[in-house]
Design a protein around this motif. Structure first.
Motif, mmCIF file in Angstrom:
data_model
loop_
_atom_site.group_PDB
_atom_site.id
_atom_site.type_symbol
_atom_site.label_atom_id
_atom_site.label_comp_id
_atom_site.label_asym_id
_atom_site.label_seq_id
_atom_site.Cartn_x
_atom_site.Cartn_y
_atom_site.Cartn_z
ATOM 1 N N MET A 1 -0.742 54.872 -45.261
ATOM 2 C CA MET A 1 -2.102 54.550 -45.668
ATOM 3 C C MET A 1 -2.787 53.623 -44.671
ATOM 4 O O MET A 1 -3.998 53.732 -44.442
ATOM 5 C CB MET A 1 -2.093 53.923 -47.063
ATOM 6 N N VAL A 2 -2.031 52.714 -44.061
ATOM 7 C CA VAL A 2 -2.595 51.889 -42.987
ATOM 8 C C VAL A 2 -3.058 52.785 -41.839
ATOM 9 O O VAL A 2 -4.142 52.591 -41.268
ATOM 10 C CB VAL A 2 -1.563 50.856 -42.489
ATOM 11 N N ALA A 3 -2.254 53.773 -41.501
ATOM 12 C CA ALA A 3 -2.621 54.704 -40.426
ATOM 13 C C ALA A 3 -3.896 55.469 -40.775
ATOM 14 O O ALA A 3 -4.763 55.681 -39.909
ATOM 15 C CB ALA A 3 -1.474 55.683 -40.165
ATOM 16 N N GLU A 4 -4.021 55.876 -42.031
ATOM 17 C CA GLU A 4 -5.230 56.599 -42.441
ATOM 18 C C GLU A 4 -6.466 55.720 -42.315
ATOM 19 O O GLU A 4 -7.533 56.184 -41.877
ATOM 20 C CB GLU A 4 -5.070 57.087 -43.889
ATOM 21 N N GLU A 5 -6.350 54.451 -42.700
ATOM 22 C CA GLU A 5 -7.486 53.534 -42.578
ATOM 23 C C GLU A 5 -7.816 53.269 -41.115
ATOM 24 O O GLU A 5 -8.987 53.151 -40.745
ATOM 25 C CB GLU A 5 -7.180 52.221 -43.303
ATOM 26 N N GLU A 6 -6.789 53.167 -40.275
ATOM 27 C CA GLU A 6 -7.035 52.957 -38.850
ATOM 28 C C GLU A 6 -7.818 54.125 -38.259
ATOM 29 O O GLU A 6 -8.770 53.929 -37.492
ATOM 30 C CB GLU A 6 -5.718 52.783 -38.106
ATOM 31 N N LYS A 7 -7.446 55.331 -38.616
ATOM 32 C CA LYS A 7 -8.150 56.515 -38.107
ATOM 33 C C LYS A 7 -9.613 56.514 -38.547
ATOM 34 O O LYS A 7 -10.506 56.879 -37.770
ATOM 35 C CB LYS A 7 -7.461 57.784 -38.600
ATOM 36 N N LYS A 8 -9.855 56.104 -39.787
ATOM 37 C CA LYS A 8 -11.227 56.061 -40.276
ATOM 38 C C LYS A 8 -12.074 55.100 -39.465
ATOM 39 O O LYS A 8 -13.209 55.418 -39.085
ATOM 40 C CB LYS A 8 -11.241 55.637 -41.753
ATOM 41 N N ILE A 9 -11.552 53.912 -39.215
ATOM 42 C CA ILE A 9 -12.325 52.904 -38.494
ATOM 43 C C ILE A 9 -12.603 53.367 -37.069
ATOM 44 O O ILE A 9 -13.667 53.118 -36.514
ATOM 45 C CB ILE A 9 -11.604 51.548 -38.514
ATOM 46 N N ARG A 10 -11.644 54.058 -36.473
ATOM 47 C CA ARG A 10 -11.838 54.552 -35.115
ATOM 48 C C ARG A 10 -12.901 55.652 -35.056
ATOM 49 O O ARG A 10 -13.632 55.757 -34.072
ATOM 50 C CB ARG A 10 -10.518 55.085 -34.558
ATOM 51 N N LYS A 11 -12.969 56.481 -36.099
ATOM 52 C CA LYS A 11 -13.775 57.703 -35.999
ATOM 53 C C LYS A 11 -14.975 57.781 -36.936
ATOM 54 O O LYS A 11 -15.910 58.539 -36.679
ATOM 55 C CB LYS A 11 -12.873 58.925 -36.260
ATOM 56 N N ASP A 12 -14.951 57.034 -38.032
ATOM 57 C CA ASP A 12 -15.973 57.193 -39.057
ATOM 58 C C ASP A 12 -16.868 55.958 -39.134
ATOM 59 O O ASP A 12 -16.420 54.886 -39.526
ATOM 60 C CB ASP A 12 -15.293 57.423 -40.410
ATOM 61 N N PRO A 13 -18.154 56.086 -38.777
ATOM 62 C CA PRO A 13 -19.060 54.930 -38.828
ATOM 63 C C PRO A 13 -19.137 54.286 -40.211
ATOM 64 O O PRO A 13 -19.310 53.073 -40.315
ATOM 65 C CB PRO A 13 -20.416 55.534 -38.436
ATOM 66 N N ALA A 14 -18.988 55.075 -41.274
ATOM 67 C CA ALA A 14 -19.093 54.528 -42.620
ATOM 68 C C ALA A 14 -17.960 53.570 -42.943
ATOM 69 O O ALA A 14 -18.075 52.753 -43.861
ATOM 70 C CB ALA A 14 -19.103 55.662 -43.646
ATOM 71 N N ALA A 15 -16.857 53.643 -42.192
ATOM 72 C CA ALA A 15 -15.717 52.759 -42.449
ATOM 73 C C ALA A 15 -15.890 51.397 -41.791
ATOM 74 O O ALA A 15 -15.100 50.493 -42.032
ATOM 75 C CB ALA A 15 -14.431 53.416 -41.951
#
Length: 244
Positions: free
Chosen positions: A217-231
């Motif tokens: 789940m940490v990895a999933e959140e990391e990917k979001k912050i890298r790629k998703d402006p909404a994160a």
């Protein structure tokens, strides 16, 4: 303008667009005063943004797994029966004890959910102790480089902290009792006479699976912050990672 490793890192975090000199130049002009663009301030600003990103991502990951059904209803991290016990469960289900099997699975996940909140402290310590060299390795790494950093720095500590909590939680939610009932039903069948009683360190199994799910789940959140402006939920994250 000379591109520092930190600016290269910023480029990796923007939407998924290709790296372009114009974007990097304009972003550096916005973040840094012209007189300090070649100083160490650029590194400090980006490392600060990185730490905030890590704090945001880990906080969300811990919150997600700590809530009721955080593990149980998440098919990515749900703790399933170990292979050693699957045959036991299959036999028990066939002779009318599916409820005991389901109770056992649910109780393992409930134990993980109860243990998970304490991970926040260890992640926070890892972030505070992160060196510039650590940051460089994360910056130059892939989409889950920060998660790899956390696992390397905290997994052993988390295992030691989680295991007693998992043991206590399993006693509270009835995991050990459900396991004993399941094994008891199995031992009453003819098959048990041939295959014997399966051996399992239940505390260790659930602890490791809880940590596997947490880091996923940490990895999933990391990917979001890298790629998703909404994160990117703070001004610093939007500035550093979004160029806004």
């Amino acid at each position: 303008m000379k591109r520092t490793p930190c600016l290269i890192f910023i480029a990796l975090f923007v939407l998924q667009a290709p790296c372009q000199a114009g974007f990097l130049d304009s972003l550096s002009q916005e973040i840094l005063p012209p007189s300090k663009q070649q100083s160490s301030l650029d590194t400090n600003v980006v490392v600060k943004g990185l730490k905030e990103a890590l704090a945001t991502g880990t906080e969300k990951a811990v919150a997600a797994v700590s809530r009721p059904d955080g593990y149980f209803r998440n098919q990515l991290i749900k703790i399933l029966l170990p292979r050693k016990i699957q045959q036991v469960a299959d036999v028990a289900a066939q002779i009318g004890f599916q409820q005991q099997v389901d109770t056992f699975v649910l109780s393992m996940n409930r134990a993980a959910e109860k243990a998970a909140p304490q991970a926040a402290r260890y992640f926070g310590n890892a972030i505070r102790q992160m060196t510039v060299e650590d940051a460089k390795q994360i910056l130059n790494g892939g989409d889950t480089a920060a998660t790899t950093f956390f696992e390397k720095k905290t997994r052993a500590q988390l295992f030691e902290a989680f295991k007693p909590s998992v043991t206590t939680a399993m006693n509270q939610v009835g995991t050990a009792r459900a396991y004993k009932e399941l094994i008891g039903k199995y031992e009453a069948t003819p098959l048990a006479a041939f295959s014997g009683k399966p051996s399992l360190d239940l505390d260790e199994y659930v602890t490791n699976k809880a940590l596997d799910g947490l880091f996923l789940m940490v990895a999933e959140e990391e990917k979001k912050i890298r790629k998703d402006p909404a994160a990117r939920t703070t001004d610093l994250l939007r500035k550093v990672f979004g160029g806004k």
